[in-house]
Write a protein that holds these residues in place. Structure first.
Motif, PDB file in Angstrom:
ATOM      1  N   ALA A 165      -8.734 -21.283 107.829  1.00  0.00           N
ATOM      2  CA  ALA A 165      -9.719 -20.784 108.728  1.00  0.00           C
ATOM      3  C   ALA A 165     -10.867 -19.747 108.006  1.00  0.00           C
ATOM      4  N   ALA A 166     -10.252 -19.287 106.818  1.00  0.00           N
ATOM      5  CA  ALA A 166     -11.535 -18.247 106.073  1.00  0.00           C
ATOM      6  C   ALA A 166     -12.661 -18.916 105.777  1.00  0.00           C
ATOM      7  N   GLY A 167     -12.429 -20.226 104.947  1.00  0.00           N
ATOM      8  CA  GLY A 167     -13.605 -20.730 104.475  1.00  0.00           C
ATOM      9  C   GLY A 167     -13.961 -20.141 103.186  1.00  0.00           C
ATOM     10  N   GLY A 168     -15.199 -20.227 102.896  1.00  0.00           N
ATOM     11  CA  GLY A 168     -15.869 -19.500 101.615  1.00  0.00           C
ATOM     12  C   GLY A 168     -15.092 -19.938 100.439  1.00  0.00           C
ATOM     13  N   MET A 169     -14.711 -18.803  99.683  1.00  0.00           N
ATOM     14  CA  MET A 169     -14.173 -18.856  98.571  1.00  0.00           C
ATOM     15  C   MET A 169     -12.690 -19.315  98.591  1.00  0.00           C
ATOM     16  N   PHE A 170     -12.188 -19.259  99.908  1.00  0.00           N
ATOM     17  CA  PHE A 170     -10.744 -19.524  99.930  1.00  0.00           C
ATOM     18  C   PHE A 170     -10.806 -21.297 100.357  1.00  0.00           C
ATOM     19  N   SER A 171     -12.047 -22.020 100.307  1.00  0.00           N
ATOM     20  CA  SER A 171     -12.032 -23.311 100.605  1.00  0.00           C
ATOM     21  C   SER A 171     -11.704 -24.117  99.490  1.00  0.00           C
ATOM     22  N   VAL A 172     -11.529 -23.412  98.215  1.00  0.00           N
ATOM     23  CA  VAL A 172     -11.280 -23.803  96.976  1.00  0.00           C
ATOM     24  C   VAL A 172      -9.817 -25.097  97.191  1.00  0.00           C
ATOM     25  N   VAL A 173      -8.937 -24.207  97.780  1.00  0.00           N
ATOM     26  CA  VAL A 173      -7.442 -24.673  97.850  1.00  0.00           C
ATOM     27  C   VAL A 173      -7.628 -25.786  98.600  1.00  0.00           C
ATOM     28  N   PRO A 174      -8.253 -25.857 100.149  1.00  0.00           N
ATOM     29  CA  PRO A 174      -8.181 -27.031 100.662  1.00  0.00           C
ATOM     30  C   PRO A 174      -8.928 -28.161 100.149  1.00  0.00           C
ATOM     31  N   ASP A 175     -10.118 -27.910  99.522  1.00  0.00           N
ATOM     32  CA  ASP A 175     -10.859 -28.636  98.912  1.00  0.00           C
ATOM     33  C   ASP A 175     -10.128 -29.691  97.511  1.00  0.00           C
ATOM     34  N   PHE A 176      -9.491 -28.769  96.867  1.00  0.00           N
ATOM     35  CA  PHE A 176      -8.574 -29.410  95.895  1.00  0.00           C
ATOM     36  C   PHE A 176      -7.543 -30.368  96.493  1.00  0.00           C
ATOM     37  N   VAL A 177      -6.936 -29.874  97.460  1.00  0.00           N
ATOM     38  CA  VAL A 177      -5.851 -30.628  98.186  1.00  0.00           C
ATOM     39  C   VAL A 177      -6.449 -31.730  98.858  1.00  0.00           C
ATOM     40  N   GLY A 178      -7.556 -31.521  99.286  1.00  0.00           N
ATOM     41  CA  GLY A 178      -8.256 -32.656 100.102  1.00  0.00           C
ATOM     42  C   GLY A 178      -8.727 -33.891  99.132  1.00  0.00           C
ATOM     43  N   ALA A 179      -9.102 -33.469  97.755  1.00  0.00           N
ATOM     44  CA  ALA A 179      -9.409 -34.523  96.962  1.00  0.00           C
ATOM     45  C   ALA A 179      -8.317 -35.142  96.433  1.00  0.00           C
ATOM     46  N   GLY A 180      -7.060 -34.497  96.185  1.00  0.00           N
ATOM     47  CA  GLY A 180      -5.827 -34.950  95.834  1.00  0.00           C
ATOM     48  C   GLY A 180      -5.324 -36.068  97.044  1.00  0.00           C
TER      49      GLY A 180
END
Length: 133
Positions: A51-66
């Motif tokens: 929900a927060a996005g921004g800097m916290f999108s690092v975790v979702p982006d990393f998991v999405g790449a996996g």
């Protein structure tokens, strides 16, 4: 009584991240977080990250790449199937509490993206964020 004022989704994500970083090992006045408490905090943190996005999108982006990497090897595997595999791993593999926190972050992000019952929490946080703006 409003102690913290308007914490917001980024504030919730930051606070839960701090709790995972410093609450899992303990070594302070309070006891370390237990297994189930770590899973609960990771669930809320993963939903807040989404929900927060921004800097916290690092975790979702990393998991999405996996996830895309796994889907490249196993054509046709769905998000619910990946979430179930991560859940089975988390429940049956002997993990430290810190490892449980990491795996639970991945699981709840994948499960929220899979839809269904697991997405209610992240949807509620996202709706609260949209309602505040």
């Amino acid at each position: 009584m409003n102690i913290f004022g308007n914490l917001g989704t980024v504030g919730v994500a930051a606070a839960l991240t701090c709790l995972l970083i410093w609450g899992v090992p303990g070594n302070g006045h309070l006891r370390p977080l237990g297994w189930w408490t770590t899973v609960l905090v990771a669930m809320l943190a993963a939903s807040a990250y989404k929900a927060a996005g921004g800097m916290f999108s690092v975790v979702p982006d990393f998991v999405g790449a996996g996830i895309h990497f796994v889907q490249g090897f196993l054509k046709g595997i769905t998000m619910p199937a990946i979430a179930l595999c991560v859940l089975i791993f988390m429940l049956y593999k002997k993990l430290t509490t810190r490892q449980v926190g990491y795996v639970a972050l991945v699981f709840f992000y994948v499960a929220a993206g899979a839809g269904g019952n697991w997405s209610y929490i992240s949807d509620a946080i996202e709706n609260a964020r949209a309602g505040i703006q």
